[in-house]
Design an enzyme around this catalytic site. Structure first.
Site, PDB file in Angstrom:
ATOM      1  N   ARG A 173      23.529-107.528 -25.759  1.00 16.88           N
ATOM      2  CA  ARG A 173      24.924-107.220 -25.449  1.00 16.88           C
ATOM      3  C   ARG A 173      25.692-106.766 -26.688  1.00 16.88           C
ATOM      4  O   ARG A 173      26.768-106.198 -26.572  1.00 16.88           O
ATOM      5  CB  ARG A 173      25.616-108.450 -24.865  1.00 16.88           C
ATOM      6  N   LYS A 186      24.873 -90.175 -27.432  1.00 18.58           N
ATOM      7  CA  LYS A 186      23.593 -90.824 -27.788  1.00 18.58           C
ATOM      8  C   LYS A 186      23.336 -90.687 -29.283  1.00 18.58           C
ATOM      9  O   LYS A 186      23.000 -91.659 -29.951  1.00 18.58           O
ATOM     10  CB  LYS A 186      22.405 -90.196 -27.029  1.00 18.58           C
ATOM     11  N   HIS A 231      37.579 -72.118 -30.850  1.00 19.70           N
ATOM     12  CA  HIS A 231      38.998 -72.485 -30.815  1.00 19.70           C
ATOM     13  C   HIS A 231      39.321 -73.629 -31.764  1.00 19.70           C
ATOM     14  O   HIS A 231      40.307 -74.335 -31.573  1.00 19.70           O
ATOM     15  CB  HIS A 231      39.416 -72.836 -29.380  1.00 19.70           C
ATOM     16  N   GLU A 259      25.885 -92.741 -31.461  1.00 16.33           N
ATOM     17  CA  GLU A 259      25.904 -94.204 -31.380  1.00 16.33           C
ATOM     18  C   GLU A 259      24.691 -94.862 -32.027  1.00 16.33           C
ATOM     19  O   GLU A 259      24.795 -95.989 -32.501  1.00 16.33           O
ATOM     20  CB  GLU A 259      26.137 -94.712 -29.955  1.00 16.33           C
ATOM     21  N   LYS A 263      26.676-104.054 -25.554  1.00 19.74           N
ATOM     22  CA  LYS A 263      26.100-103.495 -24.331  1.00 19.74           C
ATOM     23  C   LYS A 263      27.084-103.589 -23.178  1.00 19.74           C
ATOM     24  O   LYS A 263      27.203-102.699 -22.357  1.00 19.74           O
ATOM     25  CB  LYS A 263      24.812-104.253 -23.992  1.00 19.74           C
ATOM     26  N   ASN A 266      34.363-116.437 -24.329  1.00 15.29           N
ATOM     27  CA  ASN A 266      34.121-115.010 -24.172  1.00 15.29           C
ATOM     28  C   ASN A 266      35.369-114.448 -23.506  1.00 15.29           C
ATOM     29  O   ASN A 266      35.771-114.924 -22.450  1.00 15.29           O
ATOM     30  CB  ASN A 266      32.881-114.826 -23.277  1.00 15.29           C
ATOM     31  N   GLY A 267      36.013-113.452 -24.121  1.00 13.07           N
ATOM     32  CA  GLY A 267      37.224-112.867 -23.541  1.00 13.07           C
ATOM     33  C   GLY A 267      38.313-112.734 -24.578  1.00 13.07           C
ATOM     34  O   GLY A 267      38.071-112.888 -25.778  1.00 13.07           O
ATOM     35  N   CYS A 322      30.634-110.595 -26.497  1.00  6.78           N
ATOM     36  CA  CYS A 322      30.336-112.013 -26.688  1.00  6.78           C
ATOM     37  C   CYS A 322      29.452-112.547 -25.558  1.00  6.78           C
ATOM     38  O   CYS A 322      29.599-112.168 -24.403  1.00  6.78           O
ATOM     39  CB  CYS A 322      31.610-112.834 -26.687  1.00  6.78           C
ATOM     40  N   TRP A 339      31.250-110.933 -30.714  1.00  8.61           N
ATOM     41  CA  TRP A 339      31.546-109.542 -31.039  1.00  8.61           C
ATOM     42  C   TRP A 339      33.028-109.549 -31.391  1.00  8.61           C
ATOM     43  O   TRP A 339      33.881-109.793 -30.538  1.00  8.61           O
ATOM     44  CB  TRP A 339      31.272-108.668 -29.823  1.00  8.61           C
ATOM     45  N   GLU A 372      27.241 -86.381 -23.204  1.00 14.97           N
ATOM     46  CA  GLU A 372      26.365 -87.561 -23.210  1.00 14.97           C
ATOM     47  C   GLU A 372      25.341 -87.476 -24.356  1.00 14.97           C
ATOM     48  O   GLU A 372      25.054 -88.470 -25.024  1.00 14.97           O
ATOM     49  CB  GLU A 372      25.669 -87.684 -21.843  1.00 14.97           C
TER      50      GLU A 372
END
Ligand code: AGP
Length: 600
Positions: free
Chosen positions: A27, A481, A500, A484, A595, A101-102, A2, A75, A477
């Site tokens: 964000r 990428k 395995h 996402e 973000k 926001n929160g 948010c 968000w 990583e």
């Protein structure tokens, strides 16, 4: 996550707020809204809905002389992304309007205790706050009602509140969620990120937790005051000029921020080198070195991409500095602490410096008396300010949700930190990092070739990256990428683990991408790739010149083996980028992601 923006001043307030919200779009959000005072109709108007901020601007009329507005990008946390749950929210009588926001952890208990007569229009925790203010303001002043409300809240919150009986004032509160104040001769702007102030403020101020702020017009001046939670006035915090480079905020001719940021990575490494160069050596300050005096163990805490950088940081601490290190996912560490050696130092890595999971860890370990060092890209961020010391990664503003240049910045700073702490390691970091920057440039320049490789190889709904040792951490990583921004299910695996269990998922044409930068495990990883090929997987190898064999698909210039992650990640970032481009998805703002993860 948010974002909030508020403005009171001589500029067209709706423009300041909407442009500010656009700056915060990176964000991540799924709905947005604004409340502004419309002098033509002498009333407050709210426009809100799911979708983009541009729609908020284009689909509605805003008179030129509106002077006060608050806005929000949401968000979703409590309740789905729909019109009702979108901020701003009104109190039941519609006297108060709020953006938040929160997350409020005890909103249900508060509703039960204080608000049984209230009807709610949304599923959000935010509506509880605005109704509490309304309830308390029946008997006490608005600012007292706000103070009483926040004294009851458990959780994180940055709030902007309007009393619709007062067209010249915005109230704001900050606790655990980011909120800053921007100032110019023309007005005062409030926002979750300094980027929201670009073009509308000359200076900005950082706020401490538990600040209650009033912003108001007094005659033709716009002023703000800051109070603590019991109403005592606090002096103005330090004033910072808005002097950062706004060019960073443009795409500089690239189609997407992500590609621009991938291309900037060699420059980021060189910038870091110039910032940390002392007497021709790469070093951290003596104060930071002193924090590690007689340290028994380093604990590295981070989330997502920064966690992946932390895994490589552990190798740097152990191999270069000879200090034992452990790495933890912040959200796990926050509530499941291991047994910690007394002489430990905590290194918290975060691009944004605002990740709530990490902040929870910081509070815990500080309370226990441990030394803390943050590594962030935002020197004014919460983690940079609250840790005992901080190291800047100098990557410049990273806009794309998928982190790229911050990752290499974090790796470079971790290497410099470890090298500064080492007593006699032979690593010539100045030479090796300069070579790495050249190798990075080389692969960025060959990006069209990577696009061709993607078109031939990355097909279907599943993909695997494999590697051993440091390459395994890069594989994690690389997989993050790809998943996402393309939404293709991708796993990063220790190459030896394929047999395995995950091998059960390998079938004809499933891409298996091997990262091979380390000589001593070259053949082992290749054997694992052969096993996948025997099940008809589509293999792809990313290697360095000195580990390459036969027809490897992507061969990168040689670099020091400890710096290989700076190079091997780049083709993986480009693979993700070009696959997303071909799929036509929103590369810079992938669905469901934010973000800056400012809620736990
Ligand atoms: C990376 O591409 C992600 N978007 C995400 O994993 C990110 O790295 C994570 O949320 C941590 O953020 P931070 O570095 O700002 O703390």
């Amino acid at each position: 996550m948010c974002g909030i923006v508020g403005y009171i001043g001589q500029e067209k307030a709706s423009d300041v707020v909407i442009k500010g919200l656009e700056r915060l779009e990176y964000r991540g959000y799924d709905s947005c809204g604004i409340t502004f005072y419309n002098p033509e109709e002498s009333k407050f108007i709210t426009n809100k809905d799911t979708g983009r901020v541009a729609k908020l601007l284009n689909d509605n009329h805003y008179p030129d002389n509106n002077h006060l507005a608050i806005g929000h990008t949401r968000w979703a946390t409590h309740g789905v992304a729909n019109h009702q749950n979108t901020h701003p929210h009104y109190s039941m009588s519609e006297r108060f309007v709020i953006v938040h926001n929160g997350v409020i952890d005890n909103h249900k208990e508060l509703t039960f205790k204080y608000l049984h007569d209230y009807e709610f229009r949304s599923e959000t925790d935010t509506e509880v706050i605005v109704n509490l203010i309304e309830e308390f303001a029946k008997k006490i002043s608005v600012v007292e009602a706000i103070r009483k409300t926040i004294s009851l809240l458990d959780g994180s919150y940055a709030l902007l509140v309007i009393d619709t009986n007062d067209t010249d004032r915005i109230y704001a509160v900050k606790n655990k969620s980011p909120l800053l104040i921007g100032e110019s001769d023309k007005g005062i702007v409030l926002g979750s990120d300094v980027l929201a102030f670009v073009n509308y403020a000359d200076y900005y101020y950082l706020l401490e937790d538990n600040s209650v702020i009033t912003v108001e017009r007094i005659k033709d001046k716009f002023v703000f005051e800051i109070f603590d939670t019991i109403g005592l006035k606090i002096g103005k915090p330090e004033k910072h000029p808005m002097d950062f480079v706004t060019d960073e905020l443009d795409k500089a001719g690239f189609e997407h921020y992500m590609l621009k940021e991938i291309s900037e990575q060699p420059t980021v490494v060189r910038k870091i080198m110039s910032e940390y160069m002392v007497d021709n050596k790469l070093r951290v300050s003596p104060d930071i070195k002193a924090m590690f005096h007689q340290v028994e163990r380093v604990y590295i805490l981070a989330a997502g991409t920064s966690y992946h950088a932390g895994l490589i940081g552990k190798i740097y601490f152990e191999e270069i500095a000879k200090i034992p290190a452990e790495v933890f996912i912040a959200s796990e560490f926050a509530y499941n602490e291991p047994l910690i050696e007394p002489k430990s130092v905590f290194v918290l890595i975060s691009q944004s410096g605002e990740t709530a999971d990490l902040r929870a860890c910081l509070m815990n370990v500080k309370e226990q008396g441990f030394k803390t060092l943050s590594i962030t890209n935002v020197p004014t961020s919460t983690l940079a300010r609250e840790a005992d010391a901080t190291l800047n990664i100098y990557a410049g503003t990273e806009i794309a949700v998928a982190s790229t240049k911050a990752y290499v910045g974090e790796l470079a700073v971790l290497a410099i930190l470890a090298r500064s702490l080492s007593i006699q390691h032979s690593l010539d970091l100045v030479y090796e990092m300069s070579r790495a920057a050249v190798a990075m440039e080389n692969i960025v320049d060959k990006r069209d070739y990577i696009h061709e490789v993607v078109q031939q190889t990355i097909k279907g709904e599943h993909c695997f990256y494999i590697g051993r040792g440091i390459d395994y951490f890069v594989a994690l990583e690389a997989a993050l990428k790809l998943k996402e921004i393309t939404y293709i299910h991708t796993d990063g695996l220790a190459a030896g683990e394929l047999k395995h269990g995950p091998m059960a998922l390998i079938e004809k044409d499933v891409p298996v991408i091997a990262i091979i930068s380390q000589d001593h495990i070259n053949n082992n990883t290749r054997s694992n790739l052969e096993e996948a090929k025997a099940r008809e997987a589509k293999p792809l190898v990313i290697s360095l010149e000195n580990t390459s064999k036969g027809n490897d698909d992507i061969v990168l210039m040689d670099v020091h083996r400890l710096l290989s992650p700076l190079i091997t990640i780049i083709p993986a970032q480009l693979i993700a980028y070009y696959k997303a481009l071909d799929l036509g998805v929103d590369i810079d703002k992938p669905r469901n992601l934010a973000k800056s993860a400012t809620v736990e």
